[in-house]
Design a protein around this motif. Structure first.
Motif, PDB file in Angstrom:
ATOM      1  N   LEU A 158       0.918  -0.959  -0.418  1.00 41.71           N
ATOM      2  CA  LEU A 158       0.345   0.345  -0.267  1.00 41.71           C
ATOM      3  C   LEU A 158       0.749   1.594   0.016  1.00 41.71           C
ATOM      4  N   GLN A 159       2.014   1.284   0.678  1.00 40.78           N
ATOM      5  CA  GLN A 159       3.068   2.219   0.628  1.00 40.78           C
ATOM      6  C   GLN A 159       3.176   2.950  -0.971  1.00 40.78           C
ATOM      7  N   ARG A 160       3.713   1.170  -1.857  1.00 37.20           N
ATOM      8  CA  ARG A 160       4.073   1.413  -3.318  1.00 37.20           C
ATOM      9  C   ARG A 160       2.702   2.110  -4.364  1.00 37.20           C
ATOM     10  N   VAL A 161       1.768   1.530  -3.347  1.00 37.29           N
ATOM     11  CA  VAL A 161      -0.011   2.069  -3.694  1.00 37.29           C
ATOM     12  C   VAL A 161       0.535   3.473  -4.137  1.00 37.29           C
ATOM     13  N   GLY A 162       0.466   4.304  -3.227  1.00 36.58           N
ATOM     14  CA  GLY A 162       0.525   5.396  -2.755  1.00 36.58           C
ATOM     15  C   GLY A 162       1.544   5.908  -4.050  1.00 36.58           C
ATOM     16  N   SER A 163       2.748   5.752  -3.599  1.00 37.43           N
ATOM     17  CA  SER A 163       3.963   5.956  -4.266  1.00 37.43           C
ATOM     18  C   SER A 163       3.355   6.040  -5.870  1.00 37.43           C
ATOM     19  N   ALA A 164       3.295   5.001  -6.228  1.00 35.24           N
ATOM     20  CA  ALA A 164       2.269   5.050  -7.615  1.00 35.24           C
ATOM     21  C   ALA A 164       1.560   5.610  -8.008  1.00 35.24           C
ATOM     22  N   LEU A 165       0.217   6.163  -6.953  1.00 34.05           N
ATOM     23  CA  LEU A 165      -0.418   6.996  -7.795  1.00 34.05           C
ATOM     24  C   LEU A 165      -0.035   7.894  -7.019  1.00 34.05           C
ATOM     25  N   GLY A 166       0.937   8.571  -6.401  1.00 33.01           N
ATOM     26  CA  GLY A 166       1.269   9.854  -6.899  1.00 33.01           C
ATOM     27  C   GLY A 166       2.282  10.623  -7.286  1.00 33.01           C
ATOM     28  N   SER A 167       3.254   9.683  -8.081  1.00 35.70           N
ATOM     29  CA  SER A 167       3.957   9.464  -9.370  1.00 35.70           C
ATOM     30  C   SER A 167       2.621   9.656 -10.208  1.00 35.70           C
ATOM     31  N   SER A 168       2.105   8.637 -10.726  1.00 36.36           N
ATOM     32  CA  SER A 168       1.511   8.484 -12.406  1.00 36.36           C
ATOM     33  C   SER A 168       0.479  10.266 -12.026  1.00 36.36           C
ATOM     34  N   VAL A 169      -0.252  10.414 -11.254  1.00 35.99           N
ATOM     35  CA  VAL A 169      -1.183  11.515 -10.790  1.00 35.99           C
ATOM     36  C   VAL A 169      -0.282  12.769 -10.896  1.00 35.99           C
ATOM     37  N   VAL A 170       1.332  12.632 -10.443  1.00 37.51           N
ATOM     38  CA  VAL A 170       1.835  14.246 -10.770  1.00 37.51           C
ATOM     39  C   VAL A 170       2.709  13.984 -12.266  1.00 37.51           C
ATOM     40  N   PHE A 171       2.408  13.369 -13.241  1.00 33.66           N
ATOM     41  CA  PHE A 171       3.443  12.814 -14.291  1.00 33.66           C
ATOM     42  C   PHE A 171       1.702  13.280 -15.189  1.00 33.66           C
ATOM     43  N   ILE A 172       0.605  12.608 -14.920  1.00 26.52           N
ATOM     44  CA  ILE A 172      -0.276  13.455 -15.912  1.00 26.52           C
ATOM     45  C   ILE A 172      -0.542  14.936 -15.396  1.00 26.52           C
ATOM     46  N   VAL A 173      -0.973  15.264 -14.685  1.00 26.16           N
ATOM     47  CA  VAL A 173      -0.630  16.783 -14.465  1.00 26.16           C
ATOM     48  C   VAL A 173       0.196  17.719 -14.719  1.00 26.16           C
ATOM     49  N   LEU A 174       1.475  17.344 -14.915  1.00 29.49           N
ATOM     50  CA  LEU A 174       2.906  17.651 -15.660  1.00 29.49           C
ATOM     51  C   LEU A 174       2.950  17.751 -16.635  1.00 29.49           C
ATOM     52  N   MET A 175       1.375  16.911 -17.096  1.00 26.69           N
ATOM     53  CA  MET A 175       1.628  17.332 -18.760  1.00 26.69           C
ATOM     54  C   MET A 175       0.234  17.918 -19.900  1.00 26.69           C
ATOM     55  N   ILE A 176      -0.553  18.363 -18.492  1.00 23.05           N
ATOM     56  CA  ILE A 176      -1.822  18.862 -18.672  1.00 23.05           C
ATOM     57  C   ILE A 176      -1.292  20.521 -18.834  1.00 23.05           C
ATOM     58  N   ARG A 177      -1.337  20.726 -19.830  1.00 23.32           N
ATOM     59  CA  ARG A 177      -1.530  22.453 -20.443  1.00 23.32           C
ATOM     60  C   ARG A 177      -2.422  23.063 -21.632  1.00 23.32           C
ATOM     61  N   PRO A 178      -3.752  23.339 -20.727  1.00 27.72           N
ATOM     62  CA  PRO A 178      -4.643  24.179 -22.291  1.00 27.72           C
ATOM     63  C   PRO A 178      -4.078  24.536 -23.117  1.00 27.72           C
ATOM     64  N   GLY A 179      -4.524  24.281 -24.141  1.00 27.96           N
ATOM     65  CA  GLY A 179      -3.698  24.690 -25.651  1.00 27.96           C
ATOM     66  C   GLY A 179      -2.696  24.266 -26.327  1.00 27.96           C
ATOM     67  N   VAL A 180      -1.425  23.806 -25.222  1.00 28.08           N
ATOM     68  CA  VAL A 180      -0.388  23.730 -25.658  1.00 28.08           C
ATOM     69  C   VAL A 180      -0.357  22.281 -25.202  1.00 28.08           C
ATOM     70  N   ALA A 181       0.344  21.501 -26.549  1.00 27.96           N
ATOM     71  CA  ALA A 181       0.767  20.103 -26.014  1.00 27.96           C
ATOM     72  C   ALA A 181       2.371  19.952 -25.203  1.00 27.96           C
ATOM     73  N   ALA A 182       2.261  18.882 -24.811  1.00 26.21           N
ATOM     74  CA  ALA A 182       3.648  18.451 -24.216  1.00 26.21           C
ATOM     75  C   ALA A 182       4.866  19.009 -24.897  1.00 26.21           C
ATOM     76  N   SER A 183       4.988  18.100 -25.837  1.00 20.22           N
ATOM     77  CA  SER A 183       6.221  18.466 -27.100  1.00 20.22           C
ATOM     78  C   SER A 183       6.525  19.687 -26.966  1.00 20.22           C
TER      79      SER A 183
END
Length: 506
Positions: A432-457
């Motif tokens: 469950l520690q790893r679930v939390g870590s994976a959940l946090g890092s995965s959500v962070v990766f998703i949020v890091l790539m979201i910028r309205p109107g701009v592709a991550a690249s």
């Protein structure tokens, strides 16, 4: 915890799990117990340096392989996924066949897969070997939690978990420098390879002491090993986290809903299967009756949310902000993160004293401090031209809160777990520690790539800075949600004395 009958029991190094917790604590000398813990924590240190340094290798892997966002997610999340899949089975295998042999096999496998990963020639080899590396990592960690439960009781157990967290903090302190110095000094390639191979050197040294320092624990023969339960638990874990790892530019894959549904179905089947084994008097992979204890069930949920807020997620968000958003180098990022890791070390070392001071509210108070620290970080990184010294205090506060949290929450969760379930329950906690870590890092990766109107690249430094700040807000919300759950646990266990008695044992 009820004191087991230890009559007619043991030798100095071979203990039956029916009486293991107190027998080990009473039969082995304090020096022998702490020496064993030191070896076990060396395994934890190796894994932490490897895991945390990997979080900082994203730019180097991008340059070396031209890696896509999906590949980078697999390098980080694939390790975590495999690590999590192996934890409960490794813990139960230890209960069944001996925790010492599982730790030894896991450490040897970790050394080999570390070397293999460092020699990967393409992204396919990199991911496959990294996943195998994660599987071996789980086999190293699960026995550590079992040994802590069996070697120590009361406040000494909280202190041992505090040393555990302090070790992870030291690993977090060193890891950024290992990654930064290798990459900055040697270049992206072979710099990332030298970083990954670092754990193999330390692991080889630790293996030399394993046979001498670890006590062997005889296990009770209660039924056969639950292979079908292992398969079901793996399906639950993989199907839950796979869509998060495969997210691209902030979007989940189209098949995500089916994967989540598969995870839910497998979880339901797993529950019924475990109950049927337990009713027949066998040894299920995970004894579900443990979840009747509010400190176990709700404690695990609190653990997930807290770990989502202070493990890989915050390092990824802050490193992205500092390097890609503000234009600093990796060595500067390592220095910037230093107070966060140092706070974790200090908090872990004083966790048992903190527990003695505030009693059963230690988890809640530590989460209050963590949430305040995370909110302060989110606010202060928005200050124009913010510097390291300005950020040092909130970083240290958040890190110290994570250290204060770790010992009490693990002591609370495991306080009433029977000795025969030490490995399984410990594996569940780490899972469950790893679930939390994976959940946090995965959500962070998703949020890091979201910028309205701009592709991550097409992100500019300003875009990376904006998405990193959004990710830090999400991290603060994770810790706040954990705080709410902790308050609920305090309410549900207000008339319980078992946890309080366990912590007050000298």
């Amino acid at each position: 915890m009820t004191r087991p009958d230890t009559s007619g029991a043991t030798t100095a190094t071979t203990i039956s799990t029916d009486t293991a917790s107190n027998s080990l604590a009473e039969t082995l000398s304090p020096a022998r117990r702490w020496a064993a813990l030191a070896l076990l924590l060396t395994g934890i240190f190796i894994g932490l340096v490897d895991m945390q340094s990997a979080n900082l290798l994203v730019p180097a892997l991008t340059e070396s392989f031209g890696a896509s966002t999906s590949t980078l997610s697999w390098f980080i999340g694939g390790y975590t996924l495999a690590y999590g899949v192996s934890l409960i089975p490794a813990g139960r295998l230890g209960d069944r066949y001996g925790h010492k042999i599982i730790f030894t096999i896991g450490l040897a496998g970790y050394v080999l897969t570390s070397l293999g990963t460092s020699l990967a020639q393409d992204t396919t080899q990199l991911i496959i070997l990294r996943v195998c590396h994660g599987l071996m990592g789980g086999m190293v960690v699960a026995p550590v939690f079992a040994y802590i439960q069996l070697l120590f009781t009361g406040r000494r157990r909280v202190r041992a978990f505090g040393f555990f967290l302090a070790t992870t903090g030291v690993g977090s302190l060193i890891a950024p420098f290992v990654a930064a110095w290798s990459v900055d000094g040697l270049g992206a390639d072979p710099g990332w390879r030298v970083t990954v191979a670092f754990s193999a050197v330390l692991g080889t040294v630790a293996l030399l002491f394993t046979f001498k320092l670890l006590p062997r624990i005889n296990t009770a023969s209660v039924g056969s090993f639950d292979v079908f339960g292992v398969i079901l638990s793996a399906v639950v874990f993989v199907a839950l986290l796979l869509p998060l790892i495969q997210s691209d530019s902030g979007a989940l894959p189209g098949w995500a809903i089916w994967s989540f549904a598969t995870s839910l179905l497998a979880a339901i089947i797993f529950v019924f299967w475990q109950r049927s084994i337990e009713k027949r008097g066998g040894l299920p992979l995970l004894r579900l009756s443990l979840f009747k204890l509010p400190e176990f069930s709700f404690g695990l949920l609190t653990l997930v949310l807290a770990f989502a807020s202070f493990t890989a997620s915050i390092f990824i968000a802050l490193t992205t902000l500092w390097v890609w958003g503000l234009g600093n180098d990796e060595s500067s990022a390592a220095l910037m993160l230093l107070p966060l890791s140092l706070g974790g070390v200090v908090g872990g070392l004083v966790a048992d004293r903190f527990q003695a001071l505030v009693g059963r509210f230690a988890v809640t108070i530590s989460l209050v401090i963590l949430t305040v620290g995370n909110i302060a970080i989110w606010l202060m990184v928005q200050i124009p031209d913010v510097g390291m010294l300005t950020l040092a205090l909130p970083f240290f506060i958040a890190g110290a809160a994570s250290g204060l949290f770790f010992g009490p929450i693990n002591g609370s969760i495991l306080a009433r777990v029977p000795e025969i379930d030490a490995g399984s329950a410990g594996g569940t906690v780490v899972t469950l520690q790893r679930v939390g870590s994976a959940l946090g890092s995965s959500v962070v990766f998703i949020v890091l790539m979201i910028r309205p109107g701009v592709a991550a690249s097409d992100f500019t430094p300003d875009d990376w800075a904006a998405t990193s700040i959004n990710a830090l807000l999400v991290i603060a919300l994770f810790s706040a949600a954990g705080l709410v759950l902790s308050i609920l646990i305090d309410f549900l266990t207000r008339n319980e004395t078992a946890v309080r008695e366990a912590f007050n044992t000298k």
